[in-house]
Design a protein around this motif. Structure first.
Motif, PDB file in Angstrom:
ATOM      1  N   GLY A 174     -55.993  46.318 -72.293  1.00 55.20           N
ATOM      2  CA  GLY A 174     -56.525  45.785 -71.046  1.00 55.20           C
ATOM      3  C   GLY A 174     -57.348  44.540 -71.225  1.00 55.20           C
ATOM      4  N   ALA A 175     -57.910  44.072 -70.115  1.00 58.75           N
ATOM      5  CA  ALA A 175     -58.758  42.879 -70.107  1.00 58.75           C
ATOM      6  C   ALA A 175     -59.610  42.907 -68.859  1.00 58.75           C
ATOM      7  CB  ALA A 175     -57.909  41.610 -70.142  1.00 58.75           C
ATOM      8  N   ILE A 189     -48.695  48.114 -76.165  1.00 61.86           N
ATOM      9  CA  ILE A 189     -48.510  47.591 -74.809  1.00 61.86           C
ATOM     10  C   ILE A 189     -47.987  46.162 -74.829  1.00 61.86           C
ATOM     11  CG2 ILE A 189     -49.715  46.987 -72.664  1.00 61.86           C
ATOM     12  CD1 ILE A 189     -51.430  49.505 -73.079  1.00 61.86           C
ATOM     13  N   PRO A 190     -48.616  45.209 -75.533  1.00 63.47           N
ATOM     14  CA  PRO A 190     -48.013  43.864 -75.582  1.00 63.47           C
ATOM     15  C   PRO A 190     -46.656  43.837 -76.271  1.00 63.47           C
ATOM     16  CG  PRO A 190     -49.925  44.006 -77.040  1.00 63.47           C
ATOM     17  CD  PRO A 190     -49.933  45.232 -76.201  1.00 63.47           C
ATOM     18  N   ARG A 195     -40.866  42.735 -75.395  1.00 57.87           N
ATOM     19  CA  ARG A 195     -39.446  43.105 -75.331  1.00 57.87           C
ATOM     20  C   ARG A 195     -38.902  42.942 -73.919  1.00 57.87           C
ATOM     21  NH1 ARG A 195     -37.065  45.259 -79.661  1.00 57.87           N
ATOM     22  NH2 ARG A 195     -35.469  46.296 -78.371  1.00 57.87           N
ATOM     23  N   LEU A 196     -39.655  43.335 -72.928  1.00 53.54           N
ATOM     24  CA  LEU A 196     -39.189  43.190 -71.553  1.00 53.54           C
ATOM     25  C   LEU A 196     -39.001  41.717 -71.196  1.00 53.54           C
ATOM     26  CD1 LEU A 196     -41.391  45.858 -69.707  1.00 53.54           C
ATOM     27  CD2 LEU A 196     -39.035  46.106 -70.540  1.00 53.54           C
ATOM     28  N   THR A 197     -39.931  40.882 -71.652  1.00 55.89           N
ATOM     29  CA  THR A 197     -39.841  39.453 -71.359  1.00 55.89           C
ATOM     30  C   THR A 197     -38.603  38.837 -72.005  1.00 55.89           C
ATOM     31  OG1 THR A 197     -42.251  39.316 -71.217  1.00 55.89           O
ATOM     32  CG2 THR A 197     -41.080  37.251 -71.537  1.00 55.89           C
ATOM     33  N   ARG A 198     -38.213  39.372 -73.166  1.00 58.14           N
ATOM     34  CA  ARG A 198     -37.003  38.884 -73.848  1.00 58.14           C
ATOM     35  C   ARG A 198     -35.747  39.617 -73.376  1.00 58.14           C
ATOM     36  NH1 ARG A 198     -36.995  40.225 -78.772  1.00 58.14           N
ATOM     37  NH2 ARG A 198     -38.986  41.302 -79.088  1.00 58.14           N
ATOM     38  N   ASP A 199     -35.884  40.390 -72.298  1.00 66.97           N
ATOM     39  CA  ASP A 199     -34.774  41.134 -71.697  1.00 66.97           C
ATOM     40  C   ASP A 199     -34.218  42.204 -72.631  1.00 66.97           C
ATOM     41  OD1 ASP A 199     -33.249  41.659 -69.427  1.00 66.97           O
ATOM     42  OD2 ASP A 199     -31.549  40.475 -70.141  1.00 66.97           O
ATOM     43  N   ASP A 200     -35.111  42.801 -73.409  1.00 61.81           N
ATOM     44  CA  ASP A 200     -34.761  43.918 -74.280  1.00 61.81           C
ATOM     45  C   ASP A 200     -35.437  45.185 -73.770  1.00 61.81           C
ATOM     46  OD1 ASP A 200     -33.254  42.390 -76.056  1.00 61.81           O
ATOM     47  OD2 ASP A 200     -35.013  41.870 -77.261  1.00 61.81           O
ATOM     48  N   GLU A 258     -45.217  58.765 -71.441  1.00 60.47           N
ATOM     49  CA  GLU A 258     -46.131  58.586 -70.309  1.00 60.47           C
ATOM     50  C   GLU A 258     -46.589  57.137 -70.198  1.00 60.47           C
ATOM     51  OE1 GLU A 258     -48.188  63.032 -70.178  1.00 60.47           O
ATOM     52  OE2 GLU A 258     -48.959  61.503 -71.561  1.00 60.47           O
ATOM     53  N   LEU A 259     -46.876  56.513 -71.313  1.00 66.17           N
ATOM     54  CA  LEU A 259     -47.294  55.117 -71.300  1.00 66.17           C
ATOM     55  C   LEU A 259     -46.182  54.218 -70.771  1.00 66.17           C
ATOM     56  CD1 LEU A 259     -49.477  53.020 -72.068  1.00 66.17           C
ATOM     57  CD2 LEU A 259     -48.377  52.879 -74.319  1.00 66.17           C
TER      58      LEU A 259
END
Length: 326
Positions: A174-175, A189-190, A195-200, A258-259
């Motif tokens: 978090g921040a 988390i990052p 991975r999501l940002t790279r479409d994985d 869950e995460l």
């Protein structure tokens, strides 16, 4: 009362510096900005660029700012890198601490808070909660340097009448606001965001652990809660020369499944994760017993996983606008 915060321009350190300054404490930061970001600090917090390995610089900062207490966060902290570069980790994490403590002793500084880690426990035994009495058996040079650091802090405190507190914190996320978010991609988390940002699809390492849903269970704490724990620890050191070692976590386990479900809700990306084999050495469960921190520091974490993920995602999107558009 002036506090020196080493590593105070880092992800955790900047949150600590801001919380302490906001609570009325006078603060000065020492940071070599190798991973720290000066812009994380407000203009009224002095930043001295340098390392705790530089005894002459530390001495001048302690004297020039009339420092009476130290919060030591500066350290290298990547587990994998520590395996590849153990000498560097021992030199910077333990050697830097030894140099800092020598200058603290010589200057008559009587209060010291050490940023440790749950990595000192290694792969804890199959227990519901990890207490401060759980045997320490680190499995990486990084964890070893944190445990050695604790030994050194306590020994110096006993020998020289310094009140010391070691904080063993669990998984930080978090921040407080997007521009203060972690810039590294070393925690779960990052790593999922990347991975999501790279479409994985995100990855899950093992679904056959002895846990309710078969995935590893961990304790996550919001970085703002962690910063408040440092403030509580710093203020506790106003007492006579004693030492304290406490876990800093929520005492609530969150499984990988869950995460990932929380991350899906926050990001809107609900693709199924890729299941891969277990990684060697992954403990099925590592959750803090947070009772001692509540008793000794009056500290209890207030923020939940949803807030951690949402604030981390806001920080990620600030630096990766393509993720927000996705």
């Amino acid at each position: 009362m002036t506090w020196l915060i080493t590593g105070g321009a880092g992800y955790i350190g900047a949150h600590v510096a801001r919380v302490m300054a906001g609570a009325g404490e006078r603060v000065v930061v020492l940071d070599d900005v190798s991973s720290g970001v000066p812009g994380r600090l407000p203009a009224d917090i002095p930043l001295v660029r340098g390392t705790s390995l530089d005894g002459d610089l530390v001495r001048s900062v302690l004297a020039g700012h009339a420092v009476t207490g130290v919060v030591h966060l500066a350290a290298r902290k990547q587990v994998g890198e520590s395996v590849e570069q153990p000498l560097r980790y021992y030199r910077e994490n333990v050697g830097g601490l030894a140099t800092l403590l020598q200058e603290v002793v010589d200057a008559g500084v009587g209060r010291f808070v050490f940023s440790s880690s749950a990595a000192v426990y290694g792969n804890p035994p199959a227990v519901d909660l990890v207490t401060e009495d759980t045997p320490c058996a680190p499995v990486s040079p990084y964890g070893e340097t944190k445990l050695a650091g604790e030994w050194l802090v306590r020994a110096a405190g006993r020998a020289h009448g310094i009140t010391t507190t070691c904080l063993r914190y669990f998984n930080v996320a978090g921040a407080e606001r997007p521009e203060l978010a972690d810039t590294g991609v070393f925690n779960v988390i990052p790593m999922v965001f990347d991975r999501l940002t790279r479409d994985d699809a995100p990855r899950v390492f093992g679904t056959d652990h002895p846990t309710p849903d078969g995935t590893c269970v961990r304790d996550y704490i919001h970085v703002s809660d962690l910063a408040e724990a440092h403030l509580a620890a710093a203020r506790r050191t106003a007492g006579p020369g004693t030492d304290l070692t406490v876990n800093i976590g929520r005492g609530i386990g969150v499984s990988v499944r869950e995460l990932l479900a929380v991350i899906a809700d926050v990001t809107g990306d609900r693709r199924a994760p890729v299941v891969e084999p277990r990684r060697a050495g992954d403990a099925p469960r590592a959750v803090a017993d947070a009772g001692l921190a509540a008793k000794e520091l009056g500290f209890t974490a207030r923020r939940g996983v949803e807030e951690m993920v949402a604030s981390a995602w806001a920080g990620w999107c600030l630096r990766h606008p393509e993720a927000a558009r996705g």
